[in-house]
Scaffold this motif. Structure first.
Motif, PDB file in Angstrom:
ATOM      1  N   ARG A   1       0.845  -1.187   0.000  1.00  0.00           N
ATOM      2  CA  ARG A   1       0.000   0.000   0.000  1.00  0.00           C
ATOM      3  C   ARG A   1       0.884   1.241   0.000  1.00  0.00           C
ATOM      4  N   GLY A   2       0.315   2.327  -0.500  1.00  0.00           N
ATOM      5  CA  GLY A   2       1.080   3.570  -0.555  1.00  0.00           C
ATOM      6  C   GLY A   2       1.562   4.022   0.804  1.00  0.00           C
ATOM      7  N   SER A   3       0.770   3.782   1.828  1.00  0.00           N
ATOM      8  CA  SER A   3       1.136   4.194   3.185  1.00  0.00           C
ATOM      9  C   SER A   3       2.383   3.477   3.667  1.00  0.00           C
ATOM     10  N   ALA A   4       2.607   2.258   3.168  1.00  0.00           N
ATOM     11  CA  ALA A   4       3.796   1.494   3.552  1.00  0.00           C
ATOM     12  C   ALA A   4       4.958   1.739   2.600  1.00  0.00           C
ATOM     13  N   HIS A   5       4.630   2.083   1.355  1.00  0.00           N
ATOM     14  CA  HIS A   5       5.664   2.213   0.333  1.00  0.00           C
ATOM     15  C   HIS A   5       6.305   3.597   0.312  1.00  0.00           C
ATOM     16  N   ASN A   6       5.602   4.625   0.774  1.00  0.00           N
ATOM     17  CA  ASN A   6       6.156   5.979   0.733  1.00  0.00           C
ATOM     18  C   ASN A   6       7.423   6.082   1.578  1.00  0.00           C
ATOM     19  N   ASP A   7       8.444   6.740   1.027  1.00  0.00           N
ATOM     20  CA  ASP A   7       9.700   6.968   1.753  1.00  0.00           C
ATOM     21  C   ASP A   7       9.589   8.268   2.546  1.00  0.00           C
ATOM     22  N   ILE A   8       9.444   8.155   3.859  1.00  0.00           N
ATOM     23  CA  ILE A   8       9.236   9.320   4.720  1.00  0.00           C
ATOM     24  C   ILE A   8      10.569  10.007   4.999  1.00  0.00           C
ATOM     25  N   PHE A   9      10.566  11.347   4.923  1.00  0.00           N
ATOM     26  CA  PHE A   9      11.794  12.109   5.108  1.00  0.00           C
ATOM     27  C   PHE A   9      12.242  12.138   6.567  1.00  0.00           C
TER      28      PHE A   9
END
Length: 353
Positions: A256-264
């Motif tokens: 899911r996008g919530s898991a795949h997004n690379d958080i800064f």
């Protein structure tokens, strides 16, 4: 026949055939004033050359490069760098049996249909022998992009997989085994698998993983020359390559996008790196990583059905000296093509900014 050049600023044009007198190339766009370590260029060629272990082709070639122009006292002059590698151990007689027969899954059939003629001596230009010229250019490109480190390694052979993430591997021990896998236990299993398949007269495919570290933010162009697109083009131009994926690749479709997004993080790095160091076609400063899939090479030491040049059913059996698995010798080729892409974009950034 066109299509023998690669790159836009740092360019390579190659020539020669597998069983001709020599192969070579011309590198253009290399800046002047670059002090070259000539021993490092030859060292890269030694990593690719045939006959280096008992799990690769036993064709014996020294692969000594002769630098013909563009270098004065070991320093680049800014003019085209010409070079050649003499073929010393070619054996045309190994290929007379396929003079009038097309080898399955080779370029024989399509070359003859397109050009009206083909070099049956090991495939001519379609042979992986040509990739030695890429290694020369890549070795020079590596010395140009100082501070950027490129490391490729074998991560699978057939059904044997290296499942550890790259940051948990000792990438300094790649040359300790002939298969170039950084895990000694897994490397041993790969070597055994290659020996078994060679004895059976068959071949195996595999995967090479590549890591690029120290890349500045902003390499690449955001539309048609995305950095990952140019890396993909480079990898897919290598003989026997069937697939390319970067970052999370095909596995991302299960997330899911919530898991795949690379958080800064606060320091402009990211907590994860599913993007593989590239976003919007531009490098983001994180490690760039990708995988390249190689098919089992098509020349096997078994009898196969085929057709001859008149379209009649025929058969053939592989002869000569061939790799049972190409990935150990392809590691420096993957690194070389990576270096050509990074050097090209590095120079483009210098021109733009």
């Amino acid at each position: 026949m066109s299509g023998n050049s690669f790159g836009k600023i740092f360019t390579l044009k190659t020539y020669g055939e597998s069983h001709g007198r020599m192969i070579g190339g011309i590198i253009d766009g290399c800046p002047s004033g670059l002090k070259l370590n000539l021993k490092k260029i030859q060292k890269e060629l030694n990593r690719r050359k045939p006959g280096q272990s008992n799990i690769v082709t036993q064709r014996k070639e020294d692969d000594k490069v002769s630098l013909l122009s563009g270098i004065l006292d070991g320093v680049t002059t800014g003019t085209p760098i010409g070079f050649s590698i003499e073929n010393l151990n070619y054996k045309e007689n190994d290929y007379h049996h396929i003079h009038k027969v097309y080898r399955p899954s080779h370029a024989d059939f399509v070359y003859e249909k397109k050009y009206g003629i083909r070099d049956y001596r090991g495939g001519g230009r379609s042979s992986a022998r040509e990739t030695a010229t890429r290694v020369v250019a890549g070795a020079i490109a590596k010395q140009l992009i100082k501070g950027i480190k490129i490391t490729a390694f074998v991560s699978s052979v057939g059904s044997i997989h290296l499942n550890k993430p790259y940051h948990k591997l000792n990438l300094y021990c790649l040359e300790d085994t002939p298969v170039r896998c950084p895990d000694p236990l897994v490397a041993g299993k790969m070597i055994e698998q290659i020996k078994i398949i060679r004895k059976a007269g068959d071949t195996l495919g595999g995967v090479i993983s590549c890591i690029i570290q120290g890349v500045p933010v902003g390499l690449g162009r955001p539309i048609f020359n995305k950095l990952h697109a140019d890396l993909g083009e480079a990898m897919l131009s290598i003989n026997a390559v069937k697939g390319f994926e970067y970052g999370s690749g095909f596995s991302s479709v299960q997330m899911r996008g919530s898991a795949h997004n690379d958080i800064f993080n606060a320091n402009e790095t990211t907590k994860t790196n599913f993007s593989g160091g590239i976003q919007g076609g531009l490098s983001n400063g994180m490690d760039i990583y990708f995988r390249v899939a190689f098919k089992p090479i098509a020349t096997i030491m078994r009898k196969q059905n085929s057709i001859d040049i008149k379209g009649k059913i025929s058969y053939l059996e592989g002869r000569g000296r061939h790799d049972p698995c190409v990935v150990p010798r392809a590691v420096p080729i993957v690194e070389a093509m990576t270096a050509l892409v990074i050097a090209d974009h590095w120079l483009l950034n210098k021109i733009i900014f």
